[in-house]
Enzyme design. Structure first.
Site, PDB file in Angstrom:
ATOM      1  N   ASP B  53       0.830  -1.201   0.000  1.00  0.00           N
ATOM      2  CA  ASP B  53       0.000   0.000   0.000  1.00  0.00           C
ATOM      3  C   ASP B  53       0.869   1.258   0.000  1.00  0.00           C
ATOM      4  O   ASP B  53       0.663   2.180  -0.782  1.00  0.00           O
ATOM      5  CB  ASP B  53      -0.904  -0.073   1.250  1.00  0.00           C
ATOM      6  CG  ASP B  53      -1.542   1.241   1.629  1.00  0.00           C
ATOM      7  OD1 ASP B  53      -2.469   1.651   0.921  1.00  0.00           O
ATOM      8  OD2 ASP B  53      -1.116   1.849   2.624  1.00  0.00           O
ATOM      9  N   GLU B 125      -1.897  -4.925  -3.785  1.00  0.00           N
ATOM     10  CA  GLU B 125      -0.959  -4.296  -2.847  1.00  0.00           C
ATOM     11  C   GLU B 125       0.060  -5.315  -2.344  1.00  0.00           C
ATOM     12  O   GLU B 125       1.263  -5.019  -2.287  1.00  0.00           O
ATOM     13  CB  GLU B 125      -1.729  -3.675  -1.674  1.00  0.00           C
ATOM     14  CG  GLU B 125      -2.581  -2.492  -2.110  1.00  0.00           C
ATOM     15  CD  GLU B 125      -3.482  -1.929  -1.027  1.00  0.00           C
ATOM     16  OE1 GLU B 125      -3.962  -0.792  -1.191  1.00  0.00           O
ATOM     17  OE2 GLU B 125      -3.727  -2.622  -0.015  1.00  0.00           O
TER      18      GLU B 125
END
Lengths: 232, 232
Positions: B53, B125
């Site tokens: 992320d 992610e």
């Protein structure tokens, strides 16, 4: 341009020398200053803040990921949120004396903007954005190792950790120590069993705890020891 | 372990070869799979998602910062938010066929988790977190240049840009073009002046617009031209 005392201070305290001083200057230019001096065609620090925010997020995330290999994602996320929040970044900004060097418009200066937490947070981000552009992410990591990581290692954000991890963090600040948990015994009826544990650091017993299983009793013992160490 | 078709696909489509296949495997292991196979002592992909992320946030921020040197912070932030959201990341995940290779528990598989947008976002992610750990941020940038940036360059997130910038983005997809704005005239009383502008791409007039100053009229003309180009 940026004050020469600040340039010296960055060099002496942090070993940082900017190649491009205009980018450092941009980081310390508040939009209110730009608006009051339109004839100078200056840039404010908001785009650098956008970039610095992301650079810091990755730098802190990478550090937490590697430092706490056993911490689950939820706790990593809460710890990161505690570190990258306004209160923390604004205090790092003051610690680095950034508040002394931001250029403000007169109105904002009079309104007390120099001590406003969100302004100091934005400034911290903008500085790191400028450092990243000027010298790459390695330079940001080096800076943050001096300004943010010691606070993490001192346990300031450890409310998000479990007590055993927090105790280990706290106890190991000044070098390696041996932490041992010892089961003292268990009692109570089968459906309400209680376990009793003590924790010792380098053979000195520092706390006891009890719980419905060994793990819970260890957590309670760690919390007790941590409370005692922090009072000392 | 990761399917060998997937390893070949990563190599052929993206030129990616992992040094450490266990980290790639971890990225494709959902917590429901770990829970159903406790005896294997596997790790799920949630910690890698935490890291990925932040890696993606910086990679996208850096790209936007450099690509749009004149876009103010507010627009950069809105554009970044549009790119790093669930809907976008889940579609990139599918585009890269990641959905075919995630290992799920049986219950989650039956509940349709394989097509759940948040699962696909987390997976995207986690993959980038694994790639970053295995090969550094340069490898993530290279991957994202193939999977995310072309969508930005195709104008998919340009609702956040002003119309002139969006027109330029859209028109220059297939190479350099010359965009010119021409003031056609102005009319109306002094306090309600209207300006009329036309915009041409490589000498072909594509739209007209009006507004209370030249800049507003140009924006309106760009919006008109963009609407026409997108219909074509």
């Amino acid at each position: 341009m940026v004050a020469s005392e600040f340039i010296s201070e960055l060099r002496q305290r942090y070993g940082i020398e900017f190649n491009d001083l205009t980018i450092l200057d941009e980081a310390f230019t508040h939009s209110s200053y730009v608006n009051e001096h339109r004839e100078l065609g200056l840039k404010d620090n908001e785009r650098l803040e956008f970039l610095g925010d992301a650079v810091l997020e990755l730098t802190v995330s990478d550090y937490l990921y590697r430092k706490y290999p056993d911490l689950p994602e939820g706790k990593l996320t809460r710890m990161r949120a505690a570190i990258v929040q306004t209160r923390s970044f604004s205090s790092f900004s003051k610690e680095a004396h950034f508040d002394q060097y931001i250029k403000l418009g007169k109105g904002e200066e009079q309104a007390g903007a120099r001590t406003r937490l969100t302004l100091l947070e934005d400034l911290f981000e903008a500085f790191n954005g400028a450092l990243y552009l000027d010298q790459g992410r390695g330079a940001v990591i080096k800076f943050v190792e001096q300004v943010i990581f010691p606070h993490i290692e001192a346990g300031e954000f450890s409310a998000e950790m479990d007590h055993k991890t927090a105790l280990q963090e706290f106890a190991q600040q000044d070098g390696d120590v041996q932490i041992t948990y010892r089961l003292l015994g268990e009692d109570g009826p089968a459906h309400e069993r209680q376990f009793h544990v003590e924790v010792a650091i380098d053979d000195v017993v520092l706390g006891q705890g009890q719980g419905k299983n060994k793990k819970a009793a260890e957590q309670a013992a760690a919390a007790a020891a941590l409370a005692r160490l922090k009072q000392a």
